[in-house]
Write a protein that holds these residues in place. Structure first.
Motif, short mmCIF file in Angstrom:
data_model
loop_
_atom_site.label_atom_id
_atom_site.label_comp_id
_atom_site.label_asym_id
_atom_site.label_seq_id
_atom_site.Cartn_x
_atom_site.Cartn_y
_atom_site.Cartn_z
N UNK A 27 0.81 -1.21 0.00
CA UNK A 27 0.00 0.00 0.00
C UNK A 27 0.85 1.26 0.00
N UNK A 28 1.79 1.33 0.94
CA UNK A 28 2.66 2.51 0.99
C UNK A 28 3.50 2.63 -0.27
N UNK A 29 3.95 1.49 -0.79
CA UNK A 29 4.76 1.52 -2.02
C UNK A 29 3.93 2.03 -3.19
N UNK A 30 2.66 1.63 -3.26
CA UNK A 30 1.79 2.13 -4.33
C UNK A 30 1.60 3.64 -4.20
N UNK A 31 1.40 4.10 -2.98
CA UNK A 31 1.21 5.53 -2.76
C UNK A 31 2.47 6.32 -3.10
N UNK A 32 3.63 5.80 -2.72
CA UNK A 32 4.89 6.48 -3.05
C UNK A 32 5.11 6.52 -4.56
N UNK A 33 4.72 5.46 -5.24
CA UNK A 33 4.82 5.44 -6.70
C UNK A 33 3.91 6.50 -7.32
N UNK A 34 2.70 6.62 -6.76
CA UNK A 34 1.79 7.65 -7.25
C UNK A 34 2.36 9.04 -7.01
N UNK A 35 3.03 9.23 -5.87
CA UNK A 35 3.66 10.53 -5.58
C UNK A 35 4.77 10.83 -6.59
N UNK A 36 5.56 9.82 -6.92
CA UNK A 36 6.61 10.01 -7.91
C UNK A 36 6.02 10.34 -9.28
N UNK A 37 4.94 9.65 -9.62
CA UNK A 37 4.25 9.94 -10.89
C UNK A 37 3.72 11.36 -10.91
N UNK A 38 3.15 11.80 -9.78
CA UNK A 38 2.64 13.17 -9.71
C UNK A 38 3.77 14.19 -9.86
N UNK A 39 4.93 13.88 -9.28
CA UNK A 39 6.08 14.79 -9.41
C UNK A 39 6.54 14.89 -10.86
N UNK A 40 6.53 13.76 -11.58
CA UNK A 40 6.90 13.80 -12.99
C UNK A 40 5.88 14.59 -13.81
N UNK A 41 4.60 14.40 -13.49
CA UNK A 41 3.57 15.17 -14.18
C UNK A 41 3.74 16.66 -13.89
N UNK A 42 4.06 16.97 -12.66
CA UNK A 42 4.29 18.37 -12.28
C UNK A 42 5.46 18.96 -13.07
#
Length: 196
Positions: A27-42
């Protein structure tokens, strides 16, 4: 009290994920991956000169922050399930407590799936409207977000496997499909017809 995952060096986060402990896990790993994806989108949105680029930057920032919050929440989401599993099998309350704990444990991965699905959609927008020089970042963001969404969806399915009528199963599946559709919208035109 442990430092937040976001405040730790990456190497230490990876060591914690790899450790023989219940959390951080999927769960935490999925959320951290989503955060990294959001940073790339940003990042991709910051190079976009269109009129709504600032709104995409702000939304990516918010989704990144939300993802990090969910990574922290997920650290403790499964604890009641483990407590119920530790009860003696002869305990008459064990079955009900386990079912209740699993149902509650589905909440945070569902929230992660919602967030990751939105990140995938945002990343697709960045790929479609941003600088062509940042297309790789936007595509990577969409792929990572779609993967995070799928992983979180599977956690929801695992937690709710004893309650097939729970409407959250349908929502999670819809989110995963939406994330994949967002990815395919931008990935298909850029995929090579010939695989190496």
């Amino acid at each position: 009290m442990d430092a937040p995952l976001a405040g730790l060096p990456l190497g230490e986060v990876l060591e914690r994920v790899a450790a023989r402990t219940p959390a951080p896990g999927a769960g935490s790993s999925s959320a951290l991956t989503a955060a990294l994806a959001a940073a790339l989108a940003e990042m991709a949105a910051r190079f976009d000169r269109s009129a709504d680029a600032a709104a995409r930057v702000a939304r990516a920032q918010a989704l990144r922050a939300r993802s990090l919050e969910l990574a922290e929440r997920e650290l403790h989401a499964y604890e009641p399930v483990l407590e119920a599993l530790a009860l003696d099998r002869s305990d008459p309350s064990r079955s009900a407590r386990l079912a209740s704990a699993r149902a509650a444990a589905a909440a945070s991965p569902l929230a992660i799936a919602r967030t990751a699905s939105e990140v995938a959609t945002l990343a697709a927008q960045c790929a479609g409207h941003g600088s062509p020089h940042l297309l790789g970042e936007a595509l990577a963001a969409a792929r990572l977000a779609a993967g995070a969404c799928r992983a979180a969806t599977e956690l929801v399915q695992i937690n709710l496997r004893d309650d097939p009528a729970d409407p959250r199963l349908g929502e999670a599946a819809t989110l995963a499909r939406a994330a994949e559709a967002a990815l395919q919208e931008v990935a298909t035109p850029h995929s090579s017809a010939e695989q190496p």
